[in-house]
Design an enzyme around this catalytic site. Structure first.
Site, short mmCIF file in Angstrom:
data_model
loop_
_atom_site.label_atom_id
_atom_site.label_comp_id
_atom_site.label_asym_id
_atom_site.label_seq_id
_atom_site.Cartn_x
_atom_site.Cartn_y
_atom_site.Cartn_z
N HIS A 246 -2.48 0.82 6.80
CA HIS A 246 -2.85 0.89 5.39
C HIS A 246 -3.05 2.34 4.97
O HIS A 246 -3.47 3.18 5.78
CB HIS A 246 -4.15 0.10 5.14
N CYS B 39 0.81 -1.22 0.00
CA CYS B 39 0.00 0.00 0.00
C CYS B 39 0.84 1.27 0.00
O CYS B 39 0.55 2.23 -0.73
CB CYS B 39 -0.98 0.00 1.17
N HIS C 177 -6.12 2.28 -4.13
CA HIS C 177 -5.10 1.78 -3.20
C HIS C 177 -4.64 0.40 -3.63
O HIS C 177 -5.27 -0.26 -4.47
CB HIS C 177 -5.67 1.71 -1.78
#
Length: 351
Positions: free
Chosen positions: A308, A253, A320
């Site tokens: 994240h 991420c 993402h």
């Protein structure tokens, strides 16, 4: 001169004892047959432990890779490893009694350096990897529960420090363990309650470190270029601890956000926790395209960490690199059952 020589010899002897203790060259080390590694009851790999003075140790690099910390750097001079799975950076030095995880310190049993290999005890392994790791004598296996719901107390720990690194309150920790006092003992096993998203790592929301921006474009132009480029990688695969050398075919991420923003002059740090320290906080009701959105992941970590990061696209959507599907767009992210539960905060880095 003789006095100086004697002092030098004494210093060398004392220093030598310290170093020997650090790397355990004189310690009694026993080999252990190759052990199966079970994560949450499922065998995933094998590993070769050692026993030093009755304590089980695991080879650090092998264990790190098993637990998806695939980005590994080593400083030969200090015998220090820096590793990440993309969410937070862990630094651990051979012989050191504390490891650094993100911006927090954890008490550990000193790692060993034996035959040019780093070894960490079961306690140290569990503390730094947010796992509960034990040796099962019945079948000679290493059992890993992740994310951890238990923590083994180590010398120097306090309820305050244990609660702090798990981003819960002392009261919650005491309640989960029916503790009437703050007294804990080395080796004691504590239950760790799983924090909800609202009780995760919130400290970075207060941090406002500036971001280097080398672009001469206007904010609107820069945001458009970033979002257009971000969509070019939809479908790219996910790998914990992916490096920029893996891009643009593979990301985690934070390497994804670092890569996309970096393509247009904005220099973000490597991991999501450090990216969360940048820019200024914005409320969920005031999000603009190009803002970074941060989440914990309670199904992966019970330490409440910033785990994240994604890029807000506008109209409620986020692009993402997800662990399950790689680079993708999540529509109405703050209405999504999973992401809304794990949402922490957002930061604006394009200003």
């Amino acid at each position: 001169m003789k006095k100086i020589l004697r002092m030098t010899i004494v210093f060398m002897v004392v220093f030598g004892i310290c170093i020997t203790g650090t790397i355990s060259t004189n310690a009694k080390v026993e080999s252990v047959p190759n052990a199966g590694v079970f994560i949450n009851g499922k065998v995933v790999s094998g590993i070769t432990p050692i026993i030093e003075n009755g304590v089980y140790y695991l080879p650090f690099i092998e264990l790190a890779k098993i637990l998806n910390y695939n980005s590994i750097q080593f400083e030969e001079k200090t015998k220090t490893y820096e590793i990440t799975d993309g969410s937070t950076v862990i630094r651990i030095t051979m012989g050191g009694s504390r490891a650094k995880k993100g911006n927090e310190y954890i008490n550990i049993e000193p790692p060993r350096w034996i035959n040019e290999t780093a070894y960490v005890s079961l306690h140290t392994s569990g503390a730094i990897f947010n796992s509960y790791i034990t040796f099962k004598k019945e079948n000679g296996s290493i059992q890993i529960q992740t994310p951890a719901t238990k923590y083994i107390v180590h010398t120097g720990d306090t309820l305050y420090n244990i609660a702090r690194i798990h981003h819960i309150s002392v009261g919650e920790l005491k309640k989960a363990n029916s503790l009437a006092s703050n007294i804990i003992q080395d080796g004691q096993v504590l239950n760790i309650p799983n924090p909800d998203g609202s009780k995760g790592e919130m400290e970075p929301v207060k941090e406002r470190e500036p971001v280097k921006n080398n672009s001469s474009d206007s904010i609107a132009q820069q945001v458009k270029k970033i979002l257009d480029d971000a969509k070019n990688y939809i479908g790219a695969k996910y790998k914990y601890g992916a490096t920029l050398a893996d891009a643009p075919k593979v990301f985690d991420c934070s390497s994804y956000t670092q890569y996309v923003f970096g393509n247009f002059g904005i220099q973000l740090p490597r991991v999501s926790r450090d990216q969360a320290s940048k820019g200024v906080a914005v409320s969920a009701s005031n999000l603009k395209a190009g803002d970074l959105m941060f989440f914990t992941m309670n199904d992966a970590y019970t330490d409440g960490r910033v785990a994240h990061v994604g890029i807000y696209m506008g109209d409620g959507n986020m692009i993402h690199a997800s662990t399950s599907k790689g680079v993708m767009i999540t529509a109405n992210v703050l209405q999504n059952p999973y992401w809304s539960k794990n949402y922490l905060f957002s930061k604006r880095v394009i200003q």
